[in-house]
Write an enzyme that holds these catalytic residues in place. Structure first.
Site, mmCIF file in Angstrom:
data_model
loop_
_atom_site.group_PDB
_atom_site.id
_atom_site.type_symbol
_atom_site.label_atom_id
_atom_site.label_comp_id
_atom_site.label_asym_id
_atom_site.label_seq_id
_atom_site.Cartn_x
_atom_site.Cartn_y
_atom_site.Cartn_z
ATOM 1 N N LYS A 258 -23.058 13.899 -21.571
ATOM 2 C CA LYS A 258 -23.860 13.564 -20.391
ATOM 3 C C LYS A 258 -23.855 12.047 -20.152
ATOM 4 C CE LYS A 258 -24.666 17.812 -19.611
ATOM 5 N NZ LYS A 258 -25.422 18.713 -20.420
HETATM 6 C C1 LIG Z 1 -25.855 20.226 -20.437
HETATM 7 C C2 LIG Z 1 -26.671 21.056 -19.549
HETATM 8 C C3 LIG Z 1 -27.810 21.730 -20.008
HETATM 9 C C4 LIG Z 1 -28.186 21.797 -21.457
HETATM 10 O O1 LIG Z 1 -28.421 20.556 -22.033
HETATM 11 P P1 LIG Z 1 -28.661 20.450 -23.615
HETATM 12 O O2 LIG Z 1 -29.263 19.098 -23.756
HETATM 13 O O3 LIG Z 1 -27.314 20.562 -24.265
HETATM 14 O O4 LIG Z 1 -29.572 21.540 -24.008
HETATM 15 C C5 LIG Z 1 -28.573 22.419 -19.093
HETATM 16 N N1 LIG Z 1 -28.240 22.477 -17.787
HETATM 17 C C6 LIG Z 1 -27.145 21.847 -17.311
HETATM 18 C C7 LIG Z 1 -26.846 21.937 -15.860
HETATM 19 C C8 LIG Z 1 -26.317 21.145 -18.175
HETATM 20 O O5 LIG Z 1 -25.213 20.541 -17.715
#
Ligand SMILES: *Cc1c(COP(=O)(O)O)cnc(C)c1O
Length: 384
Positions: free
Chosen positions: A189
Site C-alpha cells: 500500500k
Molecule cells: C489491502 C486491502 C484490504 C486489506 O488490507 P489489510 O491491511 O491487508 O487487511 C482491504 N480492502 C482493500 C480494498 C485492500 O486493497
C-alpha cells in the site's frame, strides 16, 4: 539462513525506506517497549490531524478496521451489508466475520469501476444495515451520493480507504464521509509498513468501541499497567487482539511526513502514464486526467477492450521483466463465495475482472521505466 529472492526487473511496487525511517525503528527496538504504547498514540494523533478526523484508532490491519467498523455500525447476524465485488476479499470477508451477509453491487463502468449508487439503491432491503464503498486505485467513488442515500435510508456508510490515504472528493478527505473509514498499511500500500491498519471516525462512540475491542475489550491496557495506573482490569465485551505494535507505529510516524510528497510524485507519474497509454489501441484507461489531483494514485489500472487476452498479455509482460497484477478478480467468483452465493451475477464487474491489468507504479520509477512498460504493453496488446 539468509533469505534470497529473485524479483522482476520492474516490480508492481517497490519500497524505499530512508535512514530516518530505520533510525526511528532502531530507537524503538532499543527502548524496550514493543507493543502498543506511546508511539502508537503519537501516530494516531498525527494521522487524525492530517486527515482532519476526530479520532484515529490504529489496528493490526485494514481487515481488522473493517471488522470493527461493521461492528460499530451494529452489523450482526441476519443483517446485510452492500459491498462491491470489484475489490479485495477483505471488504466482504469482514461482513461474514460479523455473522452478516455481504450483498454485492455493481460498479458504474469499466471507465469508472466504482460502486454504482443506483445499483446500491436497488439492493437495499429491510435487512440492510450498512454500505461499504471502496475508493478503487485511490480515486474517489461517489461518496457524496452514497452518503445522501445512506442518510435517507438510515444506513451506516463505511469507507474502505485502503487505496486512498489523503485522497479527496470536493476537497474533503476520503475516509471522513461516513461513519468510519478503514486504512491499510500492508506491504504494497502507499503508506506501507508490512502489516497495519487504522479506523478513523468523527464519532466518539465508534472510536471508543474500536479502542476497546482492538485489545480484548479490557478496561485497561498493558501500557497503563506498566505505568502503574492500575493493577487489574475487567473484560466488558467480546474483544480481539487487533493491536498495532510500536516498531510499526514508529515507522508509520516517520513515513507519514513524506506521504504528501509521495502522492504528489505518484500523480505526476500517473499523468505521464495516461499520456503514453492513451495512444495504445484496444486499451481502456479508467478515470480522467482531471481526476488525478483528487486521487492518491495507488495503482495504475488498465483494461483490455476485448475479453480473452488478459493472461496472454500478462505473460508477455512478464517475459519482458515487467510484473503486472489483476486488481481485482471478482470476489463473488471465488470458490468460497460461489459456494455460499451461487446465484450472484454482476456483468460489468465480471468483464472488468477478466480484462483488467495493473501496471508497475512506485515513487522512484523513472521515465525510462514507464516508456518500457508502455512499449511492452502496446506490443503485447497488438500481438494478442
Ligand atoms: C489491502 C486491502 C484490504 C486489506 O488490507 P489489510 O491491511 O491487508 O487487511 C482491504 N480492502 C482493500 C480494498 C485492500 O486493497
Amino acid at each position: 539462513m539468509a533469505v534470497t529472492e529473485t524479483f522482476p526487473e520492474l516490480p508492481l511496487f517497490d519500497l524505499r525506506l530512508e535512514q530516518s525511517d530505520l533510525d526511528a525503528v532502531a530507537q524503538t527496538l532499543r527502548s524496550g517497549w514493543l507493543t502498543m504504547g506511546p508511539r502508537t498514540a503519537a501516530f494516531e494523533e498525527a494521522f487524525a490531524a492530517q486527515l482532519g478526523a476526530r479520532h484515529a484508532v490504529a489496528v493490526s490491519s485494514c481487515t481488522a478496521a473493517l471488522h470493527l467498523a461493521y461492528l460499530a455500525a451494529g452489523v450482526g447476524p441476519g443483517d446485510e451489508v452492500i459491498v462491491p465485488s470489484f475489490t479485495f476479499a477483505a471488504t466482504a470477508n469482514a461482513v461474514l466475520y460479523c455473522g452478516a451477509t455481504p450483498v454485492f453491487a455493481e460498479i458504474v463502468s469499466r471507465e469508472r469501476p466504482d460502486l454504482d449508487p443506483e445499483d446500491v439503491e436497488r439492493r437495499i432491503t429491510p435487512k440492510t444495515k450498512a454500505v461499504c464503498v471502496v475508493h478503487y486505485a485511490g480515486y474517489p467513488a461517489a461518496v457524496d451520493r452514497l452518503s445522501e442515500l445512506c442518510d435517507a435510508h438510515g444506513l451506516a456508510l463505511i469507507e474502505d480507504v485502503a487505496h486512498a490515504p489523503s485522497a479527496t472528493l470536493h476537497g474533503r478527505k476520503l475516509g471522513t464521509w461516513g461513519l468510519a473509514g478503514a486504512f491499510s498499511f500492508f506491504s504494497n500500500k502507499i503508506l506501507s509498513v508490512g502489516e497495519g491498519g487504522l479506523l478513523c471516525t468523527d464519532s466518539d462512540e465508534v472510536a471508543a468501541l474500536a479502542r476497546s475491542r482492538r485489545s480484548h475489550a479490557m478496561t485497561s491496557g498493558t501500557w497503563d499497567r506498566h505505568r502503574g495506573r492500575t493493577d487489574t482490569y475487567d473484560v466488558v465485551a467480546l474483544g480481539y487482539n487487533y493491536r498495532l505494535d510500536e516498531p510499526r507505529s514508529a515507522l508509520l510516524l516517520s513515513r507519514l511526513e513524506r506521504l504528501e510528497q509521495d502522492i504528489a510524485r505518484r500523480r505526476e507519474l500517473t499523468l505521464r502514464y495516461r499520456g503514453l497509454l492513451a495512444q495504445i489501441p484496444g486499451l481502456i484507461v479508467p478515470y480522467a486526467d482531471s481526476d488525478v489531483p483528487e486521487s492518491s494514485c495507488y495503482v495504475m489500472p488498465v483494461l483490455l477492450e476485448r475479453e480473452g487476452g488478459q493472461s496472454e498479455v500478462a505473460r508477455r509482460m512478464r517475459e519482458r521483466g515487467i510484473q503486472t497484477s489483476i486488481f481485482y478478480p471478482a470476489v463473488h467468483r471465488f470458490s468460497a463465495y460461489r459456494e455460499r452465493f451461487p446465484d450472484v451475477t454482476l456483468p460489468i464487474t465480471e468483464l472488468a475482472a477478466h480484462t483488467e491489468l495493473t501496471l508497475p507504479l512506485f515513487g522512484h520509477m523513472t521515465n525510462e521505466d514507464q516508456d518500457r512498460v508502455a512499449a511492452a504493453l502496446a506490443e503485447a496488446v497488438a500481438a494478442t
